[in-house]
Design an enzyme around this catalytic site. Structure first.
Site, PDB file in Angstrom:
ATOM      1  CG  HIS A 122       6.489  -4.359 -17.750  1.00 47.78           C
ATOM      2  ND1 HIS A 122       7.403  -5.093 -17.042  1.00 47.78           N
ATOM      3  CD2 HIS A 122       6.302  -3.231 -17.020  1.00 47.78           C
ATOM      4  CE1 HIS A 122       7.751  -4.444 -15.944  1.00 47.78           C
ATOM      5  NE2 HIS A 122       7.086  -3.296 -15.908  1.00 47.78           N
ATOM      6  NE  ARG A 137       8.173  -3.220   4.138  1.00 49.73           N
ATOM      7  CZ  ARG A 137       9.271  -2.952   3.449  1.00 49.73           C
ATOM      8  NH1 ARG A 137      10.270  -3.809   3.446  1.00 49.73           N
ATOM      9  NH2 ARG A 137       9.389  -1.829   2.762  1.00 49.73           N
ATOM     10  CG  PHE A 140      -2.236   0.649   1.059  1.00 54.07           C
ATOM     11  CD1 PHE A 140      -3.069   0.354  -0.011  1.00 54.07           C
ATOM     12  CD2 PHE A 140      -2.673   1.591   1.982  1.00 54.07           C
ATOM     13  CE1 PHE A 140      -4.298   0.977  -0.162  1.00 54.07           C
ATOM     14  CE2 PHE A 140      -3.896   2.217   1.847  1.00 54.07           C
ATOM     15  CZ  PHE A 140      -4.709   1.902   0.773  1.00 54.07           C
ATOM     16  N   GLY A 141       1.746   1.356  -1.009  1.00 52.64           N
ATOM     17  CA  GLY A 141       2.622   2.519  -1.150  1.00 52.64           C
ATOM     18  C   GLY A 141       2.006   3.508  -2.132  1.00 52.64           C
ATOM     19  NE  ARG A 142       6.564   5.914  -4.732  1.00 53.53           N
ATOM     20  CZ  ARG A 142       7.725   5.691  -4.105  1.00 53.53           C
ATOM     21  NH1 ARG A 142       8.213   6.584  -3.285  1.00 53.53           N
ATOM     22  NH2 ARG A 142       8.420   4.599  -4.317  1.00 53.53           N
ATOM     23  CB  ILE A 143       1.741   2.015  -7.472  1.00 54.32           C
ATOM     24  CG1 ILE A 143       2.822   2.808  -8.215  1.00 54.32           C
ATOM     25  CG2 ILE A 143       0.819   1.299  -8.464  1.00 54.32           C
ATOM     26  CD1 ILE A 143       3.822   1.953  -8.983  1.00 54.32           C
ATOM     27  CD  GLU A 152       8.115  -8.395 -17.647  1.00 61.31           C
ATOM     28  OE1 GLU A 152       7.500  -8.631 -16.592  1.00 61.31           O
ATOM     29  OE2 GLU A 152       8.373  -7.266 -18.048  1.00 61.31           O
ATOM     30  N   GLY A 210       2.664  -0.647 -17.806  1.00 62.89           N
ATOM     31  CA  GLY A 210       2.395   0.241 -16.666  1.00 62.89           C
ATOM     32  C   GLY A 210       2.680   1.718 -16.896  1.00 62.89           C
ATOM     33  CB  ALA A 268       4.053  -5.517  -8.245  1.00 69.25           C
ATOM     34  NE  ARG A 269      10.163  -4.763 -11.525  1.00 69.22           N
ATOM     35  CZ  ARG A 269       9.596  -3.638 -12.010  1.00 69.22           C
ATOM     36  NH1 ARG A 269       8.324  -3.640 -12.371  1.00 69.22           N
ATOM     37  NH2 ARG A 269      10.324  -2.552 -12.144  1.00 69.22           N
TER      38      ARG A 269
HETATM   39  P1  NAP Z   1       6.352   2.096  -2.756  1.00 69.73           P
HETATM   40  O1  NAP Z   1       5.726   3.444  -2.664  1.00 69.73           O
HETATM   41  O2  NAP Z   1       7.698   1.868  -2.154  1.00 69.73           O
HETATM   42  O3  NAP Z   1       5.284   1.047  -2.148  1.00 69.73           O
HETATM   43  C1  NAP Z   1       5.599  -0.270  -1.872  1.00 69.73           C
HETATM   44  C2  NAP Z   1       4.612  -0.830  -0.844  1.00 69.73           C
HETATM   45  O4  NAP Z   1       4.898  -2.211  -0.656  1.00 69.73           O
HETATM   46  C3  NAP Z   1       4.685  -0.173   0.532  1.00 69.73           C
HETATM   47  O5  NAP Z   1       3.393  -0.016   1.041  1.00 69.73           O
HETATM   48  C4  NAP Z   1       5.437  -1.210   1.367  1.00 69.73           C
HETATM   49  O6  NAP Z   1       5.056  -1.184   2.721  1.00 69.73           O
HETATM   50  C5  NAP Z   1       4.973  -2.487   0.732  1.00 69.73           C
HETATM   51  N1  NAP Z   1       5.896  -3.594   0.977  1.00 69.73           N
HETATM   52  C6  NAP Z   1       7.206  -3.670   0.672  1.00 69.73           C
HETATM   53  N2  NAP Z   1       7.710  -4.857   1.039  1.00 69.73           N
HETATM   54  C7  NAP Z   1       6.684  -5.544   1.575  1.00 69.73           C
HETATM   55  C8  NAP Z   1       6.555  -6.838   2.122  1.00 69.73           C
HETATM   56  N3  NAP Z   1       7.610  -7.664   2.206  1.00 69.73           N
HETATM   57  N4  NAP Z   1       5.341  -7.229   2.578  1.00 69.73           N
HETATM   58  C9  NAP Z   1       4.274  -6.402   2.505  1.00 69.73           C
HETATM   59  N5  NAP Z   1       4.334  -5.157   1.976  1.00 69.73           N
HETATM   60  C10 NAP Z   1       5.523  -4.743   1.537  1.00 69.73           C
HETATM   61  O7  NAP Z   1       6.509   1.670  -4.276  1.00 69.73           O
HETATM   62  P2  NAP Z   1       5.594   2.112  -5.534  1.00 69.73           P
HETATM   63  O8  NAP Z   1       6.109   3.371  -6.123  1.00 69.73           O
HETATM   64  O9  NAP Z   1       4.173   2.027  -5.129  1.00 69.73           O
HETATM   65  O10 NAP Z   1       5.968   0.949  -6.579  1.00 69.73           O
HETATM   66  C11 NAP Z   1       5.688  -0.405  -6.270  1.00 69.73           C
HETATM   67  C12 NAP Z   1       6.305  -1.326  -7.316  1.00 69.73           C
HETATM   68  O11 NAP Z   1       5.519  -1.300  -8.494  1.00 69.73           O
HETATM   69  C13 NAP Z   1       7.700  -0.950  -7.817  1.00 69.73           C
HETATM   70  O12 NAP Z   1       8.719  -1.370  -6.924  1.00 69.73           O
HETATM   71  C14 NAP Z   1       7.784  -1.646  -9.162  1.00 69.73           C
HETATM   72  O13 NAP Z   1       8.374  -2.925  -9.042  1.00 69.73           O
HETATM   73  C15 NAP Z   1       6.321  -1.789  -9.569  1.00 69.73           C
HETATM   74  N6  NAP Z   1       6.015  -0.983 -10.772  1.00 69.73           N
HETATM   75  C16 NAP Z   1       5.540  -1.612 -11.899  1.00 69.73           C
HETATM   76  C17 NAP Z   1       5.267  -0.851 -13.029  1.00 69.73           C
HETATM   77  C18 NAP Z   1       4.745  -1.475 -14.304  1.00 69.73           C
HETATM   78  O14 NAP Z   1       5.073  -0.961 -15.368  1.00 69.73           O
HETATM   79  N7  NAP Z   1       3.936  -2.502 -14.241  1.00 69.73           N
HETATM   80  C19 NAP Z   1       5.468   0.540 -13.029  1.00 69.73           C
HETATM   81  C20 NAP Z   1       5.940   1.131 -11.870  1.00 69.73           C
HETATM   82  C21 NAP Z   1       6.215   0.368 -10.741  1.00 69.73           C
HETATM   83  P3  NAP Z   1       5.717  -0.168   3.795  1.00 69.73           P
HETATM   84  O15 NAP Z   1       5.508   1.206   3.254  1.00 69.73           O
HETATM   85  O16 NAP Z   1       4.956  -0.411   5.040  1.00 69.73           O
HETATM   86  O17 NAP Z   1       7.161  -0.527   3.860  1.00 69.73           O
END
Ligand code: NAP
Length: 317
Positions: free
Chosen positions: A284, A179, A155-158, A266, A286, A236-237
């Site tokens: 992919h 977390r 539950f981060g930015r995306i 991939e 996104g 995500a990944r």
């Molecule tokens: P972010 O803001 O860092 O959010 C990540 C979230 O995941 C946070 O809420 C974090 O919790 C949680 N998290 C991390 N490790 C965890 C675990 N082991 N168990 C449970 N929750 C966990 O990242 P974002 O900017 O949203 O981006 C997320 C991911 O999306 C990127 O890392 C990338 O791989 C993927 N993405 C994909 C595309 C696409 O083209 N499909 C594009 C952009 C990004 P806490 O905050 O509590 O630590």
């Protein structure tokens, strides 16, 4: 003058800025860097702009030895292809492009939620096949999305941007796993673990970063906890979802469908997945818009510029 290597063709705006501001080599190949190219990146350049799939592993840093490169300014928010600890041990800093990607990626998640729940891929294939018999009251019944329960893993930015769209746009009730507790600005219930989350929701969206800690977080047990009418979406990944377990669940109809933007190995997408009607497969996409790819490139170049001016990195990882 410091030398920069950009490892993929960029948008015209980003290319023009890079050429105007830096001594830059532009790689024209759209494929991932080979082992030899990664070694060259570390040995022959001061700064490198790598991206998805460029596997800067601990072995590569060890083989390269003391490197000329001092910054990997990653193009993308996800950096699970770079061993950050190994980079830092060699004195190589790493930056990424958070924020620039958030809305576009959330939009693709919504695309997949709707396509999967409303069987849009399958319907499009039916029309293209020339075999559509015409509308009737029980034709291709999917799942209603409005008012249903959304689960977000990560539950981060995306993740929050997806939840915002689902909550405000579709009146969905939001549950999540992260977390730490989050305040999204609307009611969202944190669940203790992924299985409890899976059990609770109609749509489960994966939005955690990739990497060792999250590998196979969605496994056979999580898929078994999902309801038969529920849908899984992964933006995500690929490696966060155990792909073979997902294929089995889809083949047996143990979940209603899945929408995927990313894959475990991939760009390989198994024939078993391609044969299934209840899965929506995107390549992919996104962040794939001109504005967003330019914003990502500018953010990466902002990190390069700050680094070369001796200033703190705007987006260190
Ligand atoms: P972010 O803001 O860092 O959010 C990540 C979230 O995941 C946070 O809420 C974090 O919790 C949680 N998290 C991390 N490790 C965890 C675990 N082991 N168990 C449970 N929750 C966990 O990242 P974002 O900017 O949203 O981006 C997320 C991911 O999306 C990127 O890392 C990338 O791989 C993927 N993405 C994909 C595309 C696409 O083209 N499909 C594009 C952009 C990004 P806490 O905050 O509590 O630590």
């Amino acid at each position: 003058m410091a030398k920069l290597w950009i490892t993929r063709p960029m948008t015209a705006a980003v290319t023009a800025r890079a050429q105007a501001e830096f001594d830059v080599d532009l790689r024209q190949d759209t494929g991932v860097l080979s082992r030899a190219e990664m070694l060259r990146a570390l040995r022959d350049y001061d700064v490198v702009m790598p991206t998805l799939g460029d596997g800067f592993s601990a072995e590569i840093f060890a083989e390269a030895g003391p490197s000329r490169c001092r910054l990997l300014a990653n193009f993308g928010v996800g950096f699970n292809h770079i061993d950050v600890a190994a980079a830092q041990a060699q004195g190589v800093a790493v930056s990424n492009t958070p924020g620039a990607v958030t809305d576009a990626t959330a939009d693709i998640a919504l695309t997949l939620i709707l396509m999967s729940a409303r069987r849009a891929s399958e319907g499009e294939r039916l029309v293209r096949s020339g075999n559509w018999p015409g509308w009737h009251p029980t034709q291709m019944l999917g799942q209603h999305v409005s008012g249903k329960r959304l689960g977000v893993l990560g539950f981060g930015r995306i993740g929050q941007a997806i939840a915002r769209r689902c909550h405000h746009g579709f009146g969905m009730e939001v549950f999540y796993v992260a977390r730490s507790d989050k305040d999204a600005g609307f009611v969202a219930t944190r669940m203790p673990d992924v299985v409890s989350l899976a059990r609770e929701v109609d749509v489960l969206v994966v939005a955690v970063p990739g990497g060792g800690e999250t590998r196979h977080l969605v496994d056979a047990e999580v898929l078994a906890a999902m309801r038969p009418e529920a849908h899984l979406v992964n933006i995500a990944r690929g490696e966060v979802v155990q792909q073979q377990a997902l294929i089995s669940a889809l083949q047996d109809g143990r979940i209603a469908g899945a929408g995927l933007d990313v894959y475990e190995f991939e760009p390989e997408v198994p024939q078993a997945l391609r044969d299934l009607d209840n899965v929506t497969l995107l390549p992919h996409l996104g962040t794939a818009t001109e504005e967003v790819r330019s914003a990502m490139g500018h953010m990466a170049l902002d990190n390069v510029a700050a680094f070369l001016a001796g200033k703190p990195l705007p987006n260190p990882v």
